[in-house]
Motif scaffolding. Sequence first.
Motif, PDB file in Angstrom:
ATOM      1  N   VAL A   3     -23.416  -9.746  -4.010  1.00 56.14           N
ATOM      2  CA  VAL A   3     -22.469 -10.435  -3.148  1.00 56.14           C
ATOM      3  C   VAL A   3     -22.250  -9.687  -1.837  1.00 56.14           C
ATOM      4  N   TYR A  13     -28.335 -18.138   1.877  1.00 54.47           N
ATOM      5  CA  TYR A  13     -27.282 -17.252   1.385  1.00 54.47           C
ATOM      6  C   TYR A  13     -27.333 -17.147  -0.128  1.00 54.47           C
ATOM      7  N   GLY A  27     -25.283 -10.324   0.302  1.00 50.78           N
ATOM      8  CA  GLY A  27     -25.269 -11.754   0.581  1.00 50.78           C
ATOM      9  C   GLY A  27     -24.245 -12.119   1.636  1.00 50.78           C
ATOM     10  N   HIS A  66     -27.761 -13.704  -2.109  1.00 46.50           N
ATOM     11  CA  HIS A  66     -26.667 -13.339  -3.008  1.00 46.50           C
ATOM     12  C   HIS A  66     -27.171 -13.141  -4.432  1.00 46.50           C
ATOM     13  N   HIS A 104     -17.595 -17.727  -3.673  1.00 50.87           N
ATOM     14  CA  HIS A 104     -17.671 -16.368  -4.203  1.00 50.87           C
ATOM     15  C   HIS A 104     -16.534 -15.479  -3.691  1.00 50.87           C
TER      16      HIS A 104
END
Length: 339
Positions: A86, A77, A89, A81, A304
């Motif tokens: 993002v 991931y 990801g 990302h 995130h």
Amino acid sequence: MTTRGPVQFGAVTGVFTPTLLTILGVIMYVRLPWVVGNAGLLGAWLIMALAIGITACTGLSLSSIATNTRIGAGGPYAIVHRSLGVEVGGSIGIPLYLTRPLGTAMYIFGFREGWQWIFPQHPSIAIDLAVFAVIFLLAYRGADIAFRVQYLIMGVVGLSIASILLSPELSEGTRPVTWWGSFEGFPEDGFTGVSPWLVFAIFFPATTGILAGANMSGELKDPRRAIPRGTIWALVVSSVIYFLIAWVAARVATPAQLRSDYNILIDAALIPGVVLAGQLGATFSSALAGCVGGPRILMAMAQHRILPQSPWLARLAPDGEPRNAVVVTMGLTFAALML
């Protein structure tokens, strides 16, 4: 009172061992002889070479990215990302994460089948819940103790492989080797035939599992060195083992026996009980790796802020363990078991 900081792992403990144990799973013990019985020794080697080649390309790509990018927590991931943003990801990270609790449930079922081969009177639900409880306690305690257990399992798996390679059947005369098989299929459907691509599809999951070490990227001392070294060496060692076991299978039994008896490697081994213990250990280790690596992916996504309750999921214990993410992961695993 002082608290212990996060434990950091090297290439062997953090990458090589969990990756190798995840690759050397139940398919090696149960399905590899069946592949040889259907495809013949040469056909099986070709199928294995194709599957290993595909996995090797992925491993080399992962290693290339790891050596050129500073990877944070979350393994695959984190790579997606950092490379694609993002949104992409998260769209890849969420299903990637969900494979961990679902896969763990499947490994628990596989452990149960091996256990009931020894103790058929034990109820299925009791075995499933007992194994789940042990895995949950190990994963909740932390990756450090989980990896220590994996060293023990590695020893058992190593002894089981040695027991297969030292099979007494190998010294009882030369059995003619069938180089190319007739692809007759499964005993469950009366050997109505099967395509080479289906045989490949059944074997291919045996070569996956190379992300087990990369999932620990946030807790490696030097990810740029540990991920390439641990992943590539795990691929090399597992490939040699697969080719050797295929050769042993072709020597110790006829193609008909290999196709119809899924426990032929256990029966032909020097010490059958050790091989069965290795099969159970490999299945247990794969389940444990999923419960250790999965929460790291969930925690990284939460850092995130792409998940509900992200602050809670991203919270770390004083020793660096994502225990909230472990609880959620094991809750999903329990739900899969109950289904």
